[in-house]
Scaffold this motif. Structure first.
Motif, PDB file in Angstrom:
ATOM      1  N   PHE A   1       0.835  -1.203   0.000  1.00  0.00           N
ATOM      2  CA  PHE A   1       0.000   0.000   0.000  1.00  0.00           C
ATOM      3  C   PHE A   1       0.870   1.253   0.000  1.00  0.00           C
ATOM      4  CE2 PHE A   1      -2.510   3.272   2.237  1.00  0.00           C
ATOM      5  CZ  PHE A   1      -3.595   3.347   1.367  1.00  0.00           C
ATOM      6  N   ALA A   2       1.976   1.213   0.735  1.00  0.00           N
ATOM      7  CA  ALA A   2       2.903   2.352   0.751  1.00  0.00           C
ATOM      8  C   ALA A   2       3.498   2.569  -0.633  1.00  0.00           C
ATOM      9  CB  ALA A   2       4.000   2.119   1.783  1.00  0.00           C
ATOM     10  N   GLN A   3       3.845   1.476  -1.316  1.00  0.00           N
ATOM     11  CA  GLN A   3       4.415   1.576  -2.669  1.00  0.00           C
ATOM     12  C   GLN A   3       3.391   2.073  -3.680  1.00  0.00           C
ATOM     13  OE1 GLN A   3       7.868  -1.941  -2.440  1.00  0.00           O
ATOM     14  NE2 GLN A   3       6.182  -2.125  -3.882  1.00  0.00           N
ATOM     15  N   LEU A   4       2.111   1.869  -3.392  1.00  0.00           N
ATOM     16  CA  LEU A   4       1.066   2.389  -4.275  1.00  0.00           C
ATOM     17  C   LEU A   4       1.188   3.899  -4.401  1.00  0.00           C
ATOM     18  CD1 LEU A   4      -1.535   1.807  -5.913  1.00  0.00           C
ATOM     19  CD2 LEU A   4      -2.826   2.072  -3.777  1.00  0.00           C
ATOM     20  N   ASN A   5       1.528   4.548  -3.293  1.00  0.00           N
ATOM     21  CA  ASN A   5       1.863   5.978  -3.287  1.00  0.00           C
ATOM     22  C   ASN A   5       0.785   6.833  -3.950  1.00  0.00           C
ATOM     23  OD1 ASN A   5       3.491   8.148  -2.611  1.00  0.00           O
ATOM     24  ND2 ASN A   5       4.603   8.096  -4.573  1.00  0.00           N
ATOM     25  N   ASN A   6      -0.451   6.584  -3.561  1.00  0.00           N
ATOM     26  CA  ASN A   6      -1.573   7.362  -4.086  1.00  0.00           C
ATOM     27  C   ASN A   6      -2.287   8.018  -2.916  1.00  0.00           C
ATOM     28  OD1 ASN A   6      -4.016   8.317  -5.154  1.00  0.00           O
ATOM     29  ND2 ASN A   6      -4.154   6.649  -6.640  1.00  0.00           N
ATOM     30  N   PRO A   7      -2.125   9.341  -2.736  1.00  0.00           N
ATOM     31  CA  PRO A   7      -2.703  10.018  -1.563  1.00  0.00           C
ATOM     32  C   PRO A   7      -4.225  10.003  -1.529  1.00  0.00           C
ATOM     33  CG  PRO A   7      -1.854  11.618  -3.153  1.00  0.00           C
ATOM     34  CD  PRO A   7      -1.396  10.277  -3.615  1.00  0.00           C
ATOM     35  N   GLU A   8      -4.878   9.663  -2.639  1.00  0.00           N
ATOM     36  CA  GLU A   8      -6.339   9.647  -2.668  1.00  0.00           C
ATOM     37  C   GLU A   8      -6.926   8.315  -2.186  1.00  0.00           C
ATOM     38  OE1 GLU A   8      -7.711  10.603  -6.540  1.00  0.00           O
ATOM     39  OE2 GLU A   8      -6.919  12.638  -6.519  1.00  0.00           O
ATOM     40  N   ILE A   9      -6.066   7.297  -2.080  1.00  0.00           N
ATOM     41  CA  ILE A   9      -6.537   5.963  -1.696  1.00  0.00           C
ATOM     42  C   ILE A   9      -6.253   5.705  -0.224  1.00  0.00           C
ATOM     43  CG2 ILE A   9      -6.416   3.497  -2.188  1.00  0.00           C
ATOM     44  CD1 ILE A   9      -7.490   5.078  -4.501  1.00  0.00           C
ATOM     45  N   GLN A  10      -7.239   5.162   0.483  1.00  0.00           N
ATOM     46  CA  GLN A  10      -7.084   4.806   1.885  1.00  0.00           C
ATOM     47  C   GLN A  10      -7.104   3.278   2.052  1.00  0.00           C
ATOM     48  OE1 GLN A  10     -10.559   7.132   3.190  1.00  0.00           O
ATOM     49  NE2 GLN A  10      -9.179   8.440   4.367  1.00  0.00           N
ATOM     50  N   LEU A  11      -6.630   2.833   3.197  1.00  0.00           N
ATOM     51  CA  LEU A  11      -6.689   1.416   3.562  1.00  0.00           C
ATOM     52  C   LEU A  11      -7.460   1.300   4.869  1.00  0.00           C
ATOM     53  CD1 LEU A  11      -5.916  -1.585   3.342  1.00  0.00           C
ATOM     54  CD2 LEU A  11      -3.735  -1.028   4.464  1.00  0.00           C
ATOM     55  N   VAL A  12      -8.568   0.586   4.847  1.00  0.00           N
ATOM     56  CA  VAL A  12      -9.409   0.394   6.029  1.00  0.00           C
ATOM     57  C   VAL A  12      -9.139  -0.994   6.596  1.00  0.00           C
ATOM     58  CG1 VAL A  12     -11.761   0.356   6.940  1.00  0.00           C
ATOM     59  CG2 VAL A  12     -11.175   1.928   5.069  1.00  0.00           C
ATOM     60  N   ILE A  13      -8.700  -1.055   7.847  1.00  0.00           N
ATOM     61  CA  ILE A  13      -8.370  -2.313   8.509  1.00  0.00           C
ATOM     62  C   ILE A  13      -9.411  -2.569   9.598  1.00  0.00           C
ATOM     63  CG2 ILE A  13      -6.649  -3.552   9.884  1.00  0.00           C
ATOM     64  CD1 ILE A  13      -4.480  -1.888   8.511  1.00  0.00           C
ATOM     65  N   VAL A  14     -10.288  -3.537   9.351  1.00  0.00           N
ATOM     66  CA  VAL A  14     -11.388  -3.850  10.268  1.00  0.00           C
ATOM     67  C   VAL A  14     -11.023  -5.054  11.124  1.00  0.00           C
ATOM     68  CG1 VAL A  14     -13.797  -4.589  10.457  1.00  0.00           C
ATOM     69  CG2 VAL A  14     -13.136  -2.924   8.707  1.00  0.00           C
ATOM     70  N   GLY A  15     -11.181  -4.916  12.424  1.00  0.00           N
ATOM     71  CA  GLY A  15     -10.895  -6.031  13.320  1.00  0.00           C
ATOM     72  C   GLY A  15     -10.652  -5.544  14.730  1.00  0.00           C
ATOM     73  N   LYS A  16     -10.599  -6.483  15.641  1.00  0.00           N
ATOM     74  CA  LYS A  16     -10.409  -6.168  17.043  1.00  0.00           C
ATOM     75  C   LYS A  16      -9.027  -5.568  17.283  1.00  0.00           C
ATOM     76  CE  LYS A  16     -10.865  -8.315  21.621  1.00  0.00           C
ATOM     77  NZ  LYS A  16     -11.160  -9.590  22.333  1.00  0.00           N
ATOM     78  N   LYS A  17      -8.995  -4.446  17.995  1.00  0.00           N
ATOM     79  CA  LYS A  17      -7.720  -3.807  18.313  1.00  0.00           C
ATOM     80  C   LYS A  17      -7.085  -4.514  19.508  1.00  0.00           C
ATOM     81  CE  LYS A  17      -9.045   0.768  16.572  1.00  0.00           C
ATOM     82  NZ  LYS A  17      -9.231   2.193  16.889  1.00  0.00           N
ATOM     83  N   ASN A  18      -5.814  -4.874  19.354  1.00  0.00           N
ATOM     84  CA  ASN A  18      -5.106  -5.556  20.432  1.00  0.00           C
ATOM     85  C   ASN A  18      -3.607  -5.342  20.275  1.00  0.00           C
ATOM     86  OD1 ASN A  18      -4.396  -7.228  18.273  1.00  0.00           O
ATOM     87  ND2 ASN A  18      -5.875  -8.822  18.820  1.00  0.00           N
ATOM     88  N   TYR A  19      -2.848  -6.179  20.938  1.00  0.00           N
ATOM     89  CA  TYR A  19      -1.390  -6.080  20.891  1.00  0.00           C
ATOM     90  C   TYR A  19      -0.866  -6.097  19.460  1.00  0.00           C
ATOM     91  CZ  TYR A  19       3.391  -7.948  20.949  1.00  0.00           C
ATOM     92  OH  TYR A  19       4.714  -8.170  20.695  1.00  0.00           O
ATOM     93  N   PHE A  20      -1.463  -6.910  18.604  1.00  0.00           N
ATOM     94  CA  PHE A  20      -0.951  -7.083  17.243  1.00  0.00           C
ATOM     95  C   PHE A  20      -1.256  -5.875  16.360  1.00  0.00           C
ATOM     96  CE2 PHE A  20      -1.389 -11.322  19.007  1.00  0.00           C
ATOM     97  CZ  PHE A  20      -0.151 -11.867  18.720  1.00  0.00           C
ATOM     98  N   THR A  21      -2.442  -5.277  16.519  1.00  0.00           N
ATOM     99  CA  THR A  21      -2.732  -4.059  15.751  1.00  0.00           C
ATOM    100  C   THR A  21      -1.881  -2.901  16.256  1.00  0.00           C
ATOM    101  OG1 THR A  21      -4.644  -3.672  17.201  1.00  0.00           O
ATOM    102  CG2 THR A  21      -5.076  -4.688  15.062  1.00  0.00           C
ATOM    103  N   ASP A  22      -1.636  -2.878  17.561  1.00  0.00           N
ATOM    104  CA  ASP A  22      -0.760  -1.835  18.106  1.00  0.00           C
ATOM    105  C   ASP A  22       0.636  -1.948  17.511  1.00  0.00           C
ATOM    106  OD1 ASP A  22      -2.834  -0.931  19.663  1.00  0.00           O
ATOM    107  OD2 ASP A  22      -2.174  -1.939  21.491  1.00  0.00           O
ATOM    108  N   ARG A  23       1.078  -3.186  17.305  1.00  0.00           N
ATOM    109  CA  ARG A  23       2.411  -3.408  16.736  1.00  0.00           C
ATOM    110  C   ARG A  23       2.491  -2.924  15.289  1.00  0.00           C
ATOM    111  NH1 ARG A  23       4.856  -9.407  17.106  1.00  0.00           N
ATOM    112  NH2 ARG A  23       3.443  -9.709  15.341  1.00  0.00           N
ATOM    113  N   LEU A  24       1.345  -2.970  14.588  1.00  0.00           N
ATOM    114  CA  LEU A  24       1.326  -2.492  13.202  1.00  0.00           C
ATOM    115  C   LEU A  24       1.578  -0.988  13.106  1.00  0.00           C
ATOM    116  CD1 LEU A  24      -1.722  -4.321  11.545  1.00  0.00           C
ATOM    117  CD2 LEU A  24       0.706  -4.831  11.240  1.00  0.00           C
ATOM    118  N   THR A  25       1.189  -0.260  14.150  1.00  0.00           N
ATOM    119  CA  THR A  25       1.327   1.197  14.093  1.00  0.00           C
ATOM    120  C   THR A  25       2.785   1.623  13.915  1.00  0.00           C
ATOM    121  OG1 THR A  25       1.425   1.350  16.526  1.00  0.00           O
ATOM    122  CG2 THR A  25      -0.735   1.563  15.487  1.00  0.00           C
ATOM    123  N   HIS A  26       3.718   0.829  14.426  1.00  0.00           N
ATOM    124  CA  HIS A  26       5.139   1.138  14.243  1.00  0.00           C
ATOM    125  C   HIS A  26       5.510   1.076  12.762  1.00  0.00           C
ATOM    126  CE1 HIS A  26       9.421   1.388  15.097  1.00  0.00           C
ATOM    127  NE2 HIS A  26       9.616   0.282  14.393  1.00  0.00           N
TER     128      HIS A  26
END
Length: 358
Positions: free
Chosen positions: A204-229
């Protein structure tokens, strides 16, 4: 026949949806057998479960028990059926246990291996949600009797499944998040290591299109927190949306309006989000693993889950409509394919399995 169903995980995601549909349709579709839904206040995956559950089950004087997960009480000696949804834990660190220290995690792994080996060897039938899972089960447990492994496909039950997702749901969702338009890719699921979400973020980062978003649906926990890095390192935080767990009606709206659902998993037992997306005519981009080919067949665009550039190329093709004609064909096929899956069909097949056990 008096059949007990362990329903303790019914409020969880994934296996919870399986259990909820199972206990909803069993009394409707089978009036010959008597069903008892058992939900004691005993936490699963614990020593307490192993010690207390046999007595709890024995108190109901059951002819058969269905444990809809691998956590079979090893001291229960009467006939039982087990559902093994996947064998991901055999090959990947996953779940809360993997966040603990090495010693605790190692003990949890030993307990898992003992429990699932007992379930495989002592059950009168093993239910799996796909042939891919059946094949993996035979590979990992070659001594298992193949004729007792039964494949029962899961179904689709989103609230908007029989109609167009309400635009009011979309307005509510967009008002509560930063979704600004219909130009977004969608990921549905947890962020455990085998889900391979890091690869999706890099692509998604390589897509490099500021008009496109990525929606990540799911329970927030340790693993989603780790993605923020990783998100910060890739400098894409302004284009990533984390709505958390959302109602089915809002999820249906996301499927309907997404550029595509992206599933980069390294391993799955079934892949319910793919089926849900197909029913709403969403494009599906899926990793090139056996279970997705089995469920999606010709309805998905496939990529090597270890190849970031390959996924990036697919994201670009979808957003540029370079594959517009191909997309429509896959959507048509996917919508038709999704109709082949039904919770009622799964439950009817499960009843037949019960009846062969005694």
């Amino acid at each position: 026949m008096r059949i007990g169903i362990d329903t303790r995980l019914q409020n969880e995601t994934g296996v919870g949806r399986y259990i909820r549909n199972l206990i909803t349709y069993l009394p409707q579709l089978d009036t010959k057998n008597e069903y008892v839904f058992i939900n004691p206040d005993i936490k699963w995956h614990t020593l307490e479960e192993q010690i207390k559950m046999p007595a709890v089950l024995n108190a109901y004087n059951l002819d058969l028990v269905h444990i809809p997960y691998f956590n079979v009480p090893v001291f229960y000696t009467k006939p039982f059926v087990v559902t093994i949804h996947d064998l991901i834990v055999n090959e990947y660190r996953t779940g809360q246990a993997s966040t603990q220290n090495v010693l605790v995690y190692g003990l949890k792994r030993i307990g898992y291996q003992y429990s699932i080996n007992h379930a495989v060897q002592k059950s009168c039938a093993i239910i799996v949600p796909s042939h891919a899972t059946k094949d993996k089960l035979i590979e990992l447990y070659p001594r298992v009797h193949r004729n007792k492994i039964c494949v029962t496909y899961e179904g689709v039950d989103l609230k908007s499944a029989n109609g167009k997702p309400s635009e009011s749901e979309g307005k509510q969702l967009t008002a509560n998040s930063r979704i600004t338009n219909n130009k977004f890719f969608l990921y549905v699921g947890n962020a455990y290591p085998h889900k391979n979400v890091e690869t999706l973020l890099k692509a998604f980062a390589q897509l490099n299109n500021p008009e496109i978003q990525l929606v990540i649906v799911g329970k927030k926990n340790y693993f989603t927190d780790r993605l923020t890095h990783s998100i910060k390192e890739l400098d894409i935080a302004d284009r990533i949306i984390f709505p958390g767990e959302i109602p089915d009606a809002e999820l249906a709206w996301l499927y309907k309006h997404a550029q595509a659902l992206v599933l980069p998993s390294l391993m799955e037992g079934f892949g319910l989000p793919a089926l849900e997306a197909m029913q709403f005519r969403a494009s599906v981009i899926a990793s090139d693993i056996p279970v997705f080919h089995e469920i999606c067949q010709q309805s998905a665009f496939y990529f090597n889950p270890f190849n970031v550039d390959q996924l990036t190329a697919l994201l670009k093709d979808i957003t540029s409509s370079a594959k517009k004609s191909d997309m429509q064909k896959k959507k048509d096929f996917g919508e038709k394919r999704a109709r082949e899956f039904s919770w009622k069909k799964m439950v009817n097949e499960t009843i037949k399995i019960y009846n062969t056990c005694l």
